[in-house]
Design an enzyme around this catalytic site. Structure first.
Site, PDB file in Angstrom:
ATOM      1  CG  ASP A  64      -4.617   5.597   0.819  1.00 46.77           C
ATOM      2  OD1 ASP A  64      -5.503   4.774   1.047  1.00 46.77           O
ATOM      3  OD2 ASP A  64      -4.541   6.700   1.411  1.00 46.77           O
TER       4      ASP A  64
ATOM      5  CG  ASP B 125      -2.253   0.563   1.013  1.00 50.11           C
ATOM      6  OD1 ASP B 125      -2.337   1.658   0.425  1.00 50.11           O
ATOM      7  OD2 ASP B 125      -3.250  -0.079   1.416  1.00 50.11           O
TER       8      ASP B 125
ATOM      9  CD  GLU C  94      -8.889   4.335  -1.600  1.00 49.46           C
ATOM     10  OE1 GLU C  94      -9.791   4.023  -0.810  1.00 49.46           O
ATOM     11  OE2 GLU C  94      -8.009   5.169  -1.311  1.00 49.46           O
TER      12      GLU C  94
ATOM     13  CG  HIS D 219      -8.908  -1.052   4.982  1.00 44.13           C
ATOM     14  ND1 HIS D 219      -8.710  -1.253   3.626  1.00 44.13           N
ATOM     15  CD2 HIS D 219      -8.559   0.222   5.226  1.00 44.13           C
ATOM     16  CE1 HIS D 219      -8.246  -0.140   3.098  1.00 44.13           C
ATOM     17  NE2 HIS D 219      -8.134   0.776   4.035  1.00 44.13           N
ATOM     18  CG  ASP D 220     -11.386   2.272   3.704  1.00 46.54           C
ATOM     19  OD1 ASP D 220     -10.925   2.440   4.854  1.00 46.54           O
ATOM     20  OD2 ASP D 220     -10.768   2.584   2.668  1.00 46.54           O
TER      21      ASP D 220
HETATM   22  C1  GLC Z   1      -8.038   5.298   1.915  1.00 44.89           C
HETATM   23  C2  GLC Z   1      -7.874   4.154   2.870  1.00 44.89           C
HETATM   24  C3  GLC Z   1      -8.543   4.504   4.176  1.00 44.89           C
HETATM   25  C4  GLC Z   1      -7.884   5.729   4.732  1.00 44.89           C
HETATM   26  C5  GLC Z   1      -7.862   6.872   3.727  1.00 44.89           C
HETATM   27  C6  GLC Z   1      -6.857   7.895   4.121  1.00 44.89           C
HETATM   28  O1  GLC Z   1      -9.371   5.518   1.574  1.00 44.89           O
HETATM   29  O2  GLC Z   1      -8.356   2.978   2.309  1.00 44.89           O
HETATM   30  O3  GLC Z   1      -8.473   3.456   5.102  1.00 44.89           O
HETATM   31  O4  GLC Z   1      -8.558   6.146   5.894  1.00 44.89           O
HETATM   32  O5  GLC Z   1      -7.460   6.441   2.446  1.00 44.89           O
HETATM   33  O6  GLC Z   1      -5.556   7.399   3.972  1.00 44.89           O
END
Ligand code: GLC
Ligand code: CA
Length: 569
Positions: free
Chosen positions: A200, A104, A256, A328-329
């Protein structure tokens, strides 16, 4: 129509990925916290699932204000999880087992405890002064987690931007020195042998010049038009991609992109100079609630299908999709789009609903055994910053049970409870009290139990992944949806030349009826899967032995029944 020849596909097109959120995966050294020793022991389990790669949510040193997504050292391992030597051991063993490793990469922001920030805040004559985004006066942007996106820093006497938590200051990507740092991070991990990156909130890294005010009345996302898919994004990403190209292995880059539209995502992964290999979409995860929202809508199958189909169609020729229902979100999918009272049936139907689309399936730890949401007694038992912010900000006048119910439906903490390995004390996750609450249902839902049960969700996932890999039609074929307006059933077809697979998937608690496409009516077909029948009918993976049947005009399905038919026409 797919215009690619098979030779143009790369390893990740055929692959499926397993996501590890390490703190809750497996504790190998008995301190109640998941770690790389635990991961090492579980590598054969992951391989046996039939996946091809592991994506590690951040395992770097971090004060854990956002559980690893606030990094204080990009070139090291969090001491809770092991060290660089243990990482290398895991990586080498994974490679021996045929599993690739994806890291990540969180570069929109760092932790406020990162040495760059500790320097940057000292003042305007510090060499790191422009590593972050400083202003004398804040604009009106809100943080995704709630409240203003600006925090005052006394030493420097200025405000810094944080699109997420206060402890996650945004990096200033317009500064070439910052981009050089990122490239050096990429090389650091590539030199160690990793196979790719999940990047991310990558669509947020380039902010519009001057940081203009956003739309005042939009909560949480009011400034998004000025930092989502910003002006220099492609340019910066192509610099990072060049680094990945310096290596002679095939490195994958997964972006992402919260709220990025399919058409925009497509631009990143296609064209003459793609900057990304696939993008993580969010649209299909908005069919009930989202963790930044304080409303809870009932699940709408029609809107989920619409989102899936839109991404499938947009990526149809040169594009590619990531396919997922959990990470995880997001809370656990059975508790959201399925039903805890139809636990096994809905767990399996949900697997069928996404794994057979065109793209790379992701499986989040625990999803493969059907883990469900946790119901904690008090808000004090929750740890996730976004959950706590929502609770404190919205619907504060509602009765407590209503507020807690909202948290139950939307909290990210539901997917962060320790992995349920067995019915032993502490669910086989650890020998001591784990760092976070276990879901009490681990007595019934756990890996050991599902290894025993020939019809378990775990066995079903293994079969689905194996079936996908075996069928070129499912790997590469075109996607087409039927009956989009049906509120109970998701019906889609995958086609390669004259070979077709029809995926029929009820996501309803009630019996459901669905009209079959013309080409299937009164035709003899093979059944490749049915979640109401014994797995032994299918898991030999021998097409000659699949049961055959003649299809009627309309199918009547049990609650959460899922079937796949194969036909030539
Ligand atoms: C992404 C991650 C999340 C995090 C956010 C800020 O969306 O998946 O868990 O809180 O970025 O880094
Ligand atoms: Ca540990």
């Amino acid at each position: 129509m797919t215009t690619r020849t098979e030779k143009q596909y790369r390893w990740f097109h055929r692959a499926s990925l397993y996501q590890i959120w390490i703190r809750s995966f497996a504790d190998g050294n008995g301190d109640g916290i998941g770690d790389l020793y635990g991961v090492y022991e579980k590598l054969p389990y992951i391989r046996d699932l039939g996946v091809d790669a592991i994506w590690f949510s951040p395992i770097y040193p971090s004060p854990n204000a956002d559980y690893g997504y606030d990094i204080s050292d990009y070139k090291n391992i969090h001491p809770d999880y092991g060290d660089l030597a243990q990482f290398q051991k895991v990586l080498n063993r994974a490679h021996e087992l045929g599993l690739r490793i994806i890291m990540d990469l969180v570069i929109n922001h760092t932790s406020d405890e990162h040495p760059w920030f500790l320097e940057s805040r000292k003042g305007e004559d510090n060499p790191y002064r422009d590593y972050y985004i400083w202003r004398r006066r804040p604009n009106n942007w809100n943080s995704i987690f709630g409240g203003s996106a600006w925090a005052y820093e006394g030493t420097r006497g200025q405000y810094y931007l944080h699109l997420f938590a206060k402890k996650q200051p945004d990096l200033n990507m317009d500064n070439p020195a910052v981009r050089e740092e990122i490239k050096s991070i990429l090389r650091f991990w590539l030199d160690r042998g990793v196979d790719g990156f999940r990047m991310d909130v990558i669509n947020f890294i380039s902010k519009r010049e001057g940081l203009p005010d956003g739309i005042p009345w939009l909560p949480a996302i009011n400034g998004m038009m000025h930092f989502k898919d910003g002006p220099h994004l492609q340019e910066y990403l192509s610099e990072f991609r060049s680094v990945c190209r310096e290596y002679d292995r095939d490195i994958v880059q997964i972006g992402e992109g919260p709220f990025t539209e399919a058409e925009v995502a497509r631009r990143y992964i296609t064209g003459r100079k793609p900057v990304m290999d696939m993008m993580i979409s969010f649209d299909h995860m908005l069919a009930d609630c989202f963790y930044t929202e304080y409303l809870h809508r009932p699940f709408s199958l029609v809107s989920m299908k619409k989102a899936f189909t839109h991404w499938q169609n947009t990526m149809a020729d040169k594009g590619w999709n990531t396919l997922y229902l959990e990470n995880h979100d997001h809370p656990r999918i059975i508790s959201r789009y399925g039903s805890e009272s139809w636990w096994k049936e809905s767990g399996k139907a949900l697997a069928v609903s996404y794994i057979f689309q065109r793209g790379t399936p992701f499986i989040y730890q625990g999803q493969e055994i059907g883990m469900t949401n946790i119901r904690l007694r008090s808000i004090r038992d929750y740890l996730d910053e976004a959950t706590i912010q929502n609770f404190e900000r919205f619907f504060t006048k509602d009765p407590m049970d209503k507020r807690m119910n909202r948290i139950y439906h939307s909290s990210r903490d539901s997917s962060r409870t320790p992995m349920q390995w067995s019915e032993e004390r502490y669910a086989g996750f650890s020998t001591v009290l784990p760092w976070f609450s276990l879901n009490p249902n681990y007595h019934a839902i756990n890996v050991e139990e599902e290894e025993r049960d020939p019809e378990s969700i775990l066995k079903f996932y293994r079969y689905c992944l194996a079936l996908r890999k075996k069928s070129r039609t499912i790997l590469y074929g075109d996607y087409r949806e039927y009956e989009p307006g049906n509120r109970q059933v998701y019906l889609y077809e995958r086609s390669l030349k004259d070979n077709h697979c029809l995926i029929v998937c009820s996501l309803s608690k009630e019996p459901a009826r669905v009209r079959l496409p013309e080409a299937y009516r009164n035709r003899k077909v093979r059944r490749m899967l049915n979640n109401y029948e014994p797995m032994s009918l299918f898991d030999h993976l021998d097409p000659e032995r699949y049961p055959t049947e003649k299809l009627p005009e309309k199918l009547l399905l049990h609650p959460y029944e899922a079937r796949i038919y194969q036909i030539r026409y």
